[in-house]
Design a protein around this motif. Sequence first.
Motif, PDB file in Angstrom:
ATOM      1  N   MET A   1       0.855  -1.182   0.000  1.00 54.94           N
ATOM      2  CA  MET A   1       0.000   0.000   0.000  1.00 54.94           C
ATOM      3  C   MET A   1       0.891   1.232   0.000  1.00 54.94           C
ATOM      4  SD  MET A   1      -3.251   1.311   0.381  1.00 54.94           S
ATOM      5  CE  MET A   1      -4.155  -0.183   0.662  1.00 54.94           C
ATOM      6  N   THR A   2       0.550   2.189  -0.824  1.00 59.64           N
ATOM      7  CA  THR A   2       1.274   3.453  -0.916  1.00 59.64           C
ATOM      8  C   THR A   2       0.390   4.562  -0.350  1.00 59.64           C
ATOM      9  OG1 THR A   2       2.467   2.723  -2.877  1.00 59.64           O
ATOM     10  CG2 THR A   2       2.361   5.084  -2.496  1.00 59.64           C
ATOM     11  N   HIS A   3       0.988   5.374   0.518  1.00 59.96           N
ATOM     12  CA  HIS A   3       0.277   6.495   1.134  1.00 59.96           C
ATOM     13  C   HIS A   3       0.932   7.796   0.681  1.00 59.96           C
ATOM     14  CE1 HIS A   3      -0.468   3.117   3.828  1.00 59.96           C
ATOM     15  NE2 HIS A   3      -1.531   3.750   4.242  1.00 59.96           N
ATOM     16  N   ALA A   4       0.112   8.825   0.520  1.00 56.82           N
ATOM     17  CA  ALA A   4       0.651  10.136   0.171  1.00 56.82           C
ATOM     18  C   ALA A   4      -0.218  11.216   0.784  1.00 56.82           C
ATOM     19  CB  ALA A   4       0.714  10.315  -1.336  1.00 56.82           C
ATOM     20  N   VAL A   5       0.419  12.336   1.044  1.00 57.54           N
ATOM     21  CA  VAL A   5      -0.273  13.534   1.509  1.00 57.54           C
ATOM     22  C   VAL A   5      -0.148  14.548   0.377  1.00 57.54           C
ATOM     23  CG1 VAL A   5      -0.265  15.404   3.191  1.00 57.54           C
ATOM     24  CG2 VAL A   5       0.306  13.060   3.905  1.00 57.54           C
ATOM     25  N   VAL A   6      -1.274  15.082  -0.060  1.00 51.38           N
ATOM     26  CA  VAL A   6      -1.265  16.071  -1.135  1.00 51.38           C
ATOM     27  C   VAL A   6      -1.845  17.369  -0.599  1.00 51.38           C
ATOM     28  CG1 VAL A   6      -2.037  16.637  -3.463  1.00 51.38           C
ATOM     29  CG2 VAL A   6      -1.552  14.251  -2.870  1.00 51.38           C
ATOM     30  N   LEU A   7      -1.027  18.409  -0.617  1.00 51.97           N
ATOM     31  CA  LEU A   7      -1.471  19.748  -0.228  1.00 51.97           C
ATOM     32  C   LEU A   7      -2.060  20.409  -1.464  1.00 51.97           C
ATOM     33  CD1 LEU A   7       1.649  20.818   1.846  1.00 51.97           C
ATOM     34  CD2 LEU A   7      -0.415  19.647   2.643  1.00 51.97           C
ATOM     35  N   ILE A   8      -3.184  21.084  -1.289  1.00 47.78           N
ATOM     36  CA  ILE A   8      -3.897  21.640  -2.435  1.00 47.78           C
ATOM     37  C   ILE A   8      -4.239  23.101  -2.190  1.00 47.78           C
ATOM     38  CG2 ILE A   8      -6.011  21.482  -3.818  1.00 47.78           C
ATOM     39  CD1 ILE A   8      -5.992  18.441  -2.911  1.00 47.78           C
ATOM     40  N   ARG A   9      -3.864  23.931  -3.144  1.00 50.08           N
ATOM     41  CA  ARG A   9      -4.274  25.331  -3.124  1.00 50.08           C
ATOM     42  C   ARG A   9      -5.431  25.463  -4.114  1.00 50.08           C
ATOM     43  NH1 ARG A   9       0.418  28.624  -3.660  1.00 50.08           N
ATOM     44  NH2 ARG A   9       0.649  28.151  -1.462  1.00 50.08           N
ATOM     45  N   ALA A  10      -6.527  26.027  -3.657  1.00 55.35           N
ATOM     46  CA  ALA A  10      -7.737  26.126  -4.474  1.00 55.35           C
ATOM     47  C   ALA A  10      -7.940  27.536  -4.993  1.00 55.35           C
ATOM     48  CB  ALA A  10      -8.946  25.712  -3.650  1.00 55.35           C
ATOM     49  N   GLU A  11      -8.626  27.610  -6.099  1.00 58.55           N
ATOM     50  CA  GLU A  11      -9.091  28.906  -6.575  1.00 58.55           C
ATOM     51  C   GLU A  11     -10.243  29.329  -5.674  1.00 58.55           C
ATOM     52  OE1 GLU A  11     -10.030  28.113 -10.643  1.00 58.55           O
ATOM     53  OE2 GLU A  11      -7.924  27.826 -11.185  1.00 58.55           O
ATOM     54  N   ARG A  12     -10.380  30.600  -5.450  1.00 61.36           N
ATOM     55  CA  ARG A  12     -11.366  31.126  -4.496  1.00 61.36           C
ATOM     56  C   ARG A  12     -12.778  30.601  -4.760  1.00 61.36           C
ATOM     57  NH1 ARG A  12     -11.826  35.556  -0.933  1.00 61.36           N
ATOM     58  NH2 ARG A  12      -9.711  36.142  -1.425  1.00 61.36           N
ATOM     59  N   ASP A  13     -13.209  30.565  -6.014  1.00 57.06           N
ATOM     60  CA  ASP A  13     -14.568  30.128  -6.334  1.00 57.06           C
ATOM     61  C   ASP A  13     -14.806  28.647  -6.023  1.00 57.06           C
ATOM     62  OD1 ASP A  13     -15.071  32.683  -7.207  1.00 57.06           O
ATOM     63  OD2 ASP A  13     -14.853  32.209  -9.340  1.00 57.06           O
ATOM     64  N   ALA A  14     -13.751  27.870  -5.943  1.00 51.36           N
ATOM     65  CA  ALA A  14     -13.888  26.428  -5.718  1.00 51.36           C
ATOM     66  C   ALA A  14     -13.924  26.047  -4.244  1.00 51.36           C
ATOM     67  CB  ALA A  14     -12.740  25.696  -6.408  1.00 51.36           C
ATOM     68  N   LEU A  15     -13.595  26.964  -3.366  1.00 52.62           N
ATOM     69  CA  LEU A  15     -13.495  26.640  -1.934  1.00 52.62           C
ATOM     70  C   LEU A  15     -14.736  25.952  -1.352  1.00 52.62           C
ATOM     71  CD1 LEU A  15     -11.562  29.770  -0.644  1.00 52.62           C
ATOM     72  CD2 LEU A  15     -10.720  27.410  -0.742  1.00 52.62           C
ATOM     73  N   PRO A  16     -15.944  26.400  -1.668  1.00 55.79           N
ATOM     74  CA  PRO A  16     -17.110  25.779  -1.030  1.00 55.79           C
ATOM     75  C   PRO A  16     -17.378  24.328  -1.446  1.00 55.79           C
ATOM     76  CG  PRO A  16     -17.682  27.945  -1.912  1.00 55.79           C
ATOM     77  CD  PRO A  16     -16.319  27.592  -2.430  1.00 55.79           C
TER      78      PRO A  16
END
Length: 98
Positions: A1-16
Motif C-alpha cells: 500500500m502506498t500512502h501520500a499527503v497532497v497539499l492543495i491550493r484552491a481557486e477562491r470560487d472552488a473553496l465551497p
Amino acid sequence: MTHAVVLIRAERDALPTLGSTLADIEGVAEAYSVTGEWDFVAILRVATTDDLARIVTERLARVPGIARTYSMVAFEAYSRHDLEAMFSIGDVSSGGLT
C-alpha cells in the motif's frame, strides 16, 4: 500500500465545493479543509506508486478549481488508532475478543 499527503491550493470560487469533489476521487481516503498556506489536504491510499502517479497527474490535475498541488509520498505509516486496536484484542472493555 502506498500512502501520500497532497497539499492543495484552491481557486477562491472552488473553496465551497472542492472538499467533497476531492473526497469522491478514487484513491482519496480523506480530504480536509485547512487553514494556512494551503486550502485542502488530501490523504491518498493506493496499491502502487503507479496508481498514485495516475491519480495526481490525471485526476487531481484535471479537477476544476485546483490551482496548485504539492505531493509527499510516505515511506512508512504510523497510526495510534491502529496500535490501540491491535493491543485491545482480548480486552472485553474495548470490544475486543476474549
